[in-house]
Design a protein around this motif. Structure first.
Motif, mmCIF file in Angstrom:
data_model
loop_
_atom_site.group_PDB
_atom_site.id
_atom_site.type_symbol
_atom_site.label_atom_id
_atom_site.label_comp_id
_atom_site.label_asym_id
_atom_site.label_seq_id
_atom_site.Cartn_x
_atom_site.Cartn_y
_atom_site.Cartn_z
ATOM 1 N N THR A 3 0.851 -1.191 0.000
ATOM 2 C CA THR A 3 0.000 0.000 0.000
ATOM 3 C C THR A 3 0.884 1.236 0.000
ATOM 4 N N GLY A 4 0.394 2.272 -0.673
ATOM 5 C CA GLY A 4 1.130 3.526 -0.725
ATOM 6 C C GLY A 4 2.420 3.452 -1.509
ATOM 7 N N LEU A 5 2.525 2.528 -2.435
ATOM 8 C CA LEU A 5 3.746 2.420 -3.237
ATOM 9 C C LEU A 5 3.885 3.621 -4.158
ATOM 10 N N ASP A 6 5.107 3.950 -4.431
ATOM 11 C CA ASP A 6 5.390 5.058 -5.339
ATOM 12 C C ASP A 6 6.592 4.657 -6.183
ATOM 13 N N ALA A 7 6.630 5.181 -7.402
ATOM 14 C CA ALA A 7 7.755 4.868 -8.286
ATOM 15 C C ALA A 7 7.937 6.006 -9.270
ATOM 16 N N ASP A 8 9.062 6.661 -9.197
ATOM 17 C CA ASP A 8 9.340 7.757 -10.115
ATOM 18 C C ASP A 8 9.382 7.259 -11.550
ATOM 19 N N GLY A 9 8.679 7.955 -12.419
ATOM 20 C CA GLY A 9 8.714 7.651 -13.840
ATOM 21 C C GLY A 9 7.862 6.476 -14.267
#
Length: 428
Positions: A31-37
């Protein structure tokens, strides 16, 4: 390859999770994962499943490209959420040699919409007289492990025994089209009340059940694996249930159309309902659903059987047998199994991905939706409902029995090793 972040997806129908795909692999689930680009796919309300696997697909190439090709068939598969299909051997020429199965396998790799695993013929030319080159097909680049004369039954008990003995050496499986030919001569539909009223030649349940009984006994005697194609009767269910209780290595599949449709539809004389094995009774349908739910039937297989219009748009007796099914399979399973509460989405993943992949010894498919696993995935919108429009099908053929019928669910995205083959309902 680029990254893809799927946000808020109900993995196997559970609580919302984010799934990060990096290259061909699932990098993280949480949950709440983020990944630039990363390319973001907002999946709130949708269900994320492992890519579907079909054990029983007719791609028709080589030889019947007017019905389907490896390209059009795998595009249809991707549209239906499949990342791998097993291509049946009844092509022209028959896939009974290393050369033909390698041709089909290479066409699948070339087109790239899903993995294509050829099924090798059990006998030369599907004629039931001489074993095909089983070992050579297994040792080829295609690595064939499933063998079937589907479309025809291996009705000679000695040939069937020899095939079971041969494939045992490398862990293969013989997939039997259970149809005793003498009992189905001139048969046009299920033998029963409807066939009697319509005056159409009856196809008795015992024609299927007698072959299954023989073959599960042969498999037990040899100590080999047998898989029963397109189970269609309540009696067949009981035979498979008995074999499994004995601990024998027997598996079975059911088609979506045998989970939903009955022989009452034949009263229309519409050849779109002509199929092998035939549509059965409501009693059979309910038995098949129960058996799929409790695991007696291992998996759902489409038996996707495309035909050009001229082979179906004719009188019943002259019409070809078969229905297209890749693009509607998941919707039919949702309607017949999930919505009545017989199966949850985790069960769908088991029956339409994990089990068929295991039966076919297909590596990289049917794996859990978890970090480190191959990114073969299917995203489904279960709230969607719409009538089936044959003109909108991706398959080259239009012989769907669901034309105009409202079905639930829609596959919106399919990923094959991290690459989108279907995005927002559009093939990529």
């Amino acid at each position: 390859m680029s990254k893809t972040l799927i946000t808020g997806a109900r993995v196997l129908g559970g609580e919302p999770r984010d799934v990060l795909i990096d290259g061909g692999t699932i990098a993280a689930v949480g949950t709440g994962l983020d990944a630039d680009g990363a390319t973001t796919v907002a999946a709130e309300g949708r269900v994320l499943l492992p890519g579907l696997v079909d054990l029983h697909t007719h791609l028709r190439e080589p030889g019947r490209e007017d019905s389907e090709t490896v390209l059009t068939g795998t595009r249809a598969a991707a549209a239906g959420g499949f990342t791998a299909v097993h291509a049946m051997a009844n092509t022209f020429p028959v896939a009974d040699s290393a050369g033909v199965v390698e041709q089909v396998w290479r066409l699948g790799r070339q087109h790239g919409y899903c993995d294509v695993q050829p099924v090798g013929a059990v006998t030369v030319g599907l004629e039931g007289k001489q074993l095909a080159e089983l070992g050579a097909m297994h040792d080829s680049a295609a690595g064939v492990t499933v063998f079937s004369d589907d479309g025809k039954c291996v009705d000679d008990a000695v040939i069937m025994r020899r095939a079971l003995e041969y494939v045992k050496a490398f862990g293969g499986v013989v997939a039997q089209h259970a149809q005793e030919p003498r009992l189905t001569e001139g048969a046009q539909m299920n033998e029963g009340v409807v066939s009697a009223e319509l005056g159409l030649g009856g196809w008795p349940a015992v024609a299927e059940e007698s072959v299954i009984a023989r073959d599960i006994l042969l498999a037990a005697h040899v100590g080999s694996r047998v898989h029963i194609c397109h189970l269609s009767t309540a009696g067949s269910v009981e035979l498979v249930r008995w074999a499994k209780a004995k601990g024998w290595d027997v598996t079975a599949e059911v088609t979506p159309h045998h989970l939903l449709l009955t022989d009452e539809l034949v009263r229309s004389y519409d050849p779109v309902y002509k199929v092998n094995p035939p549509l059965r009774t409501e009693t059979d349908v309910l038995a098949l659903r129960e058996a799929l739910a409790d695991g007696t039937i291992d998996c759902v297989a489409t038996d996707h059987a495309p035909h050009p219009q001229e082979d179906k748009d004719c009188e019943w007796a002259a019409a070809a047998m078969g229905m297209v099914g890749l693009e509607t399979a998941l919707s039919v399973v949702q309607q017949t199994m999930v919505e009545p509460g017989l199966m949850d989405w985790a069960g769908v993943a088991e029956r339409m991905s994990a089990r068929p992949a295991a039966i076919g010894r297909l590596e990289g498919h049917g794996r859990p939706v978890a970090a480190g696993e191959p990114a073969n995935l299917t995203l489904v919108d279960p709230a969607h409902r719409a009538p089936v429009d044959p003109a909108a099908l991706v398959s080259r053929s239009r012989n769907t029995p669901y034309a105009g019928r409202e079905l639930p669910g829609r596959v919106t995205h399919t990923w094959l090793r991290g690459r989108a083959t279907l995005a927002d309902g559009t093939l990529v």
